[in-house]
Design an enzyme around this catalytic site. Sequence first.
Site, PDB file in Angstrom:
ATOM      1  CB  CYS A 124       0.131   5.776   9.061  1.00 45.91           C
ATOM      2  SG  CYS A 124       0.784   7.187   8.142  1.00 45.91           S
ATOM      3  CB  ILE A 178       7.784  -3.782   9.726  1.00 43.91           C
ATOM      4  CG1 ILE A 178       8.927  -3.585   8.741  1.00 43.91           C
ATOM      5  CG2 ILE A 178       8.117  -4.825  10.744  1.00 43.91           C
ATOM      6  CD1 ILE A 178      10.270  -3.171   9.373  1.00 43.91           C
ATOM      7  N   GLY A 229       1.518  11.175   4.519  1.00 44.65           N
ATOM      8  CA  GLY A 229       0.452  11.461   5.471  1.00 44.65           C
ATOM      9  C   GLY A 229      -0.921  11.038   4.999  1.00 44.65           C
ATOM     10  N   GLY A 276      12.761   0.881   2.186  1.00 48.92           N
ATOM     11  CA  GLY A 276      13.820   0.568   1.229  1.00 48.92           C
ATOM     12  C   GLY A 276      14.742  -0.524   1.751  1.00 48.92           C
ATOM     13  N   GLY A 321       7.490  -2.721  -1.481  1.00 48.17           N
ATOM     14  CA  GLY A 321       7.109  -1.319  -1.317  1.00 48.17           C
ATOM     15  C   GLY A 321       7.968  -0.371  -2.107  1.00 48.17           C
ATOM     16  CB  SER A 341      -0.887  -0.017   1.239  1.00 45.57           C
ATOM     17  OG  SER A 341      -1.689   1.136   1.268  1.00 45.57           O
ATOM     18  CG  ASN A 387       6.291   7.893   3.040  1.00 46.97           C
ATOM     19  OD1 ASN A 387       5.216   8.439   3.329  1.00 46.97           O
ATOM     20  ND2 ASN A 387       6.583   6.658   3.404  1.00 46.97           N
TER      21      ASN A 387
END
Lengths: 244, 306
Positions: free
Chosen positions: B133, B194, B74, B220, B268, B22, B71
């Site tokens: 998040c 995670i 938000g 990453g 990701g 996501s 990143n």
Amino acid sequence: MTQTQYIVTCNEQIASGIWSMRLRGNTAAITAPGQFVNLQLPGLFLRRPISVCDWSEDEMRIVYKVVGEGTRYMSRIEVGVSMNVLTGLGNGYDIRPCGDSPLLIGGGVGVPPLLGLAKRLRMSGKAPQVLLGFNSDKDVILADEFTRLGCTVQVATMDGSCGIRGLVTDAIPDHYSYYYACGPLPMLRALLAQMTQDGQLSLEARMGCGFGVCMGCTIQTQYGPQRVCKEGPVFRNTELTTDI
Amino acid sequence: MENRLETSLSGIRLNNPVIPASGTFGFGREMTAWYDIDCLGAISIKGTTPEPRYGNPQPRIAECGNYGMLNAVGLQNPGVKVVVDNEIPQLSQVFHQPIIANISGFSIDDYVFAARQMDQTDGVAIIEVNISCPNVHNGGMAFGTQPQAAAQVTQAVKAVTHKPIYIKLSPNVTDITQIARACQDAGADGLCLINTILGMRIDIARRQPVLANRYGGYSGPGIFPVAVRMVNQVARSCQLPIIGCGGVSRAEDVIEMMMAGATAVEIGAQNLVNPLACKQIIEDLPKVMDRLHIHNIKDIIACVNE
């Protein structure tokens, strides 16, 4: 959009801290001036988005300023090196609404994509007026190339060492049909507040992907959130607010 | 014919274990310009909240050398109504594999609202509940850092849904196994871990944080060992299926993550720098499996714990 390999055929300094690189490879994905490419560089995770200055069938030119690790690395790349590039990214300028006397306004390292635009406007029979702003004469780039294309060029420098003294916004001509701009945010904000005709402005942003999936570069516009890399980097003046 | 890459999450069959994570794949549709996304095992779509969100101010991306990126987007998203009415139906036209709907919120009610919408949406196979998040205040990760709060969200979402519920866990905790067990006890069907690790970069010339939000989520290749460790810890202390996530960038990493205990694997940040990453990993997997004498990929799940 496509991922492809380019071979560097030229990489030379053209002004203080500014370099011009030519790359040979398939440019079919580039469809409009003002689009950008995203370069993979060894030792750096994120790619580096750089606007396309000009392109032909099998060659692309980028003009970039050394501002950080990525561009410093780029300035040391030698002729013959192969680079992995995402090409044909972003929307680019739409030349259709340009009218009879389009005005091109570039500031500093925002000037390069306007050269490819000027060439395409000339090819469609237009005679663009070009207004270029720099800090000083040692920063001036591409002015003579616009002249060679047959454009009317006015240079403005902050210290008056080349052309008129002051900002490009001090030198807007009275008559123009439409404008195209690329440059630092304060310049773009001033244009949005000052210009009487409509135009298109190209924005810069820190990007994650460059092709619309990470939402890293999104800005607020009159029509809600828009991705600089996907809906942009070129926006109509009517889409933008002065607090960009 | 036998499919060596097949795996399954809570009874939902996946053609292979590779799932774009996501936030790195938009709502899927955007990626069709790069390749036929039907080759993917599943897609976890952009995190969705009840109301539309712009997210954090710019800049919200920072680099971490060769190791990855930060990143602080938000949770920018158009809101659950637009996602349910437009994005998922459009994705379903070009993608015929399971869709994982990732939801987030700022209160238990937010999670319940978004989960209920997703539960009633055709095409959604699994609901991934993001309680991790790091880029939003008063919510998101707050639910993922305390076992009791994680259990409350899990229980509340389970009470209003029929589809499998996977809780996406934060690494920004002292003991991830406590949170994982709390989710298991509250009825979760699976776990995803995670999420990003809270990080910071400073522009040393300007003496300012790079991100407008000051801190952001680190993802990453640099976080891969941390992710493998946490997946393994959770696999050893829980019985739930795990979607392993964090720094996976090649087929070998998928294998390693599954050996640690993952049943499927999310990719990701790699999607952002190589749009073809997932496709290439899927193509590489059989070759790597041959080299390692792995017949079926399912056979290696949690093999290091045996």
